[in-house]
Design an enzyme around this catalytic site. Structure first.
Site, short mmCIF file in Angstrom:
data_model
loop_
_atom_site.label_atom_id
_atom_site.label_comp_id
_atom_site.label_asym_id
_atom_site.label_seq_id
_atom_site.Cartn_x
_atom_site.Cartn_y
_atom_site.Cartn_z
N THR A 249 60.33 35.45 40.11
CA THR A 249 59.76 34.87 38.91
C THR A 249 60.85 34.35 37.97
O THR A 249 60.77 33.23 37.45
CB THR A 249 58.90 35.90 38.16
N TYR B 1 55.52 43.23 45.38
CA TYR B 1 55.77 42.90 43.98
C TYR B 1 54.43 42.75 43.27
O TYR B 1 53.67 41.83 43.53
CB TYR B 1 56.59 41.61 43.89
N ARG C 152 51.06 37.92 35.73
CA ARG C 152 51.33 36.60 36.31
C ARG C 152 50.30 36.22 37.38
O ARG C 152 49.98 35.05 37.53
CB ARG C 152 52.71 36.60 36.96
N LYS D 79 57.99 46.74 43.65
CA LYS D 79 58.41 46.41 42.29
C LYS D 79 57.15 46.44 41.45
O LYS D 79 56.25 45.62 41.64
CB LYS D 79 59.07 45.03 42.24
#
Length: 291
Positions: free
Chosen positions: A44, A133, A138, A161
């Site tokens: 990102t 992730y 997002r 993550k």
């Protein structure tokens, strides 16, 4: 497996917004010299939605060659299309990166079973270690604890993550996954709370400018100096807030400029920071002796 401190690297651009690979080499060296055990490329923070597959592979190659074994290189290979994710993950494996980080598919809002199938298919397509992730701010969709726990049973899915901000969910993952499954904070400000739950470290943005201090916070906690780690966290908290005052990576690119590391502008639709934002950031960095 990957260390305590990983940095989600920005992508440097030239004035025409093409890749600046020479600047990227300097950035990789800077991150390693300031405590990064690993570097996430094309995540990102690296403006991955605006990078082509070929540009991402160029960055993977450059990072791997520049690091030369001094840090792990983790390739961001996730898309909201399973087929495209598999394709880029295979290309990253050919480069010789150390792992792939795969984001939750965005926009199409798959149910949990769809998420499980997505990550399972990607993991089965590669011999690379895979880092999940989860960043629902997002992607809209949250990768739930139960799904992570099931995915952790797949041999090469080795870490997550976690940027959900949900400490209850994070605690469940830590409690119910194998001891060798790693959970990294995906949010600088959540690193200390996640360490107290048994987390393994952080995939950081602020480490671009405060890498040694982030590394020290994690190391202090793991060595038993919990009070020292807490004090470091509290000292850095205003910086965390400032770096994320607007959409990442707008402010961290400005912060790098303040310490003499040029990484260029941002590709549209992102925009550069304002003079007012820069002034606030510079004041916070000076107060922490980072400039």
């Amino acid at each position: 497996m990957f260390g305590d401190l990983l940095t989600a690297a920005v992508t440097p651009f030239k004035s025409d917004l093409s890749l600046d690979l020479e600047a990227f080499k300097k950035l990789v060296n800077h991150l390693i010299e300031n405590g990064s055990d690993g570097i996430v490329v094309s995540g990102t923070t690296g403006e991955s939605p605006t990078l082509s597959d070929d540009e991402k592979v160029e960055l993977f190659v450059t990072a791997k060659e520049t690091a030369a074994g001094r840090a792990k290189i983790i390739a961001g290979t996730g898309y909201n299309c399973t087929r495209e994710t598999i394709h880029l993950t295979k290309r990253a494996e050919e480069v010789g990166v150390d792992a792939a980080m795969v984001v939750v598919p965005y926009y199409n809002k798959p149910p949990q079973k769809g998420l499980y199938n997505h990550f399972k298919l990607v993991a089965e397509s590669t011999s690379l270690p895979v880092i999940l992730y989860n960043v629902p701010s997002r992607t809209i969709t949250n990768l739930e604890a139960a799904t992570v726990i099931e995915l952790a049973k797949i041999g090469n899915i080795v870490a997550v993550k976690e940027a959900s901000g949900n400490l209850e969910q994070i605690a469940k993952i830590i409690d119910s996954t194998p001891d060798d499954f790693r959970l990294y904070s995906g949010d600088d400000a959540m690193t200390y709370p996640i360490l107290t739950l048994g987390g393994d470290g952080v995939i950081s943005v602020v480490s671009h400018i405060a890498g040694r201090r982030m590394k020290n916070m994690v190391a202090s906690y793991k060595s038993g100096d919990h009070d020292g780690a807490r004090r470091e966290h509290l000292d850095l908290l205003p910086l965390f807030e400032t770096v994320f005052m607007t959409t990442n990576p707008i402010m961290v690119k400005a912060a790098l400029r303040f310490i003499g590391i040029e990484t260029g502008g941002l590709r549209p639709p992102l925009i550069d920071s304002t003079k007012e934002q820069d002034a606030v950031l510079e004041e916070k960095m000076r107060s922490l002796n980072l400039i």
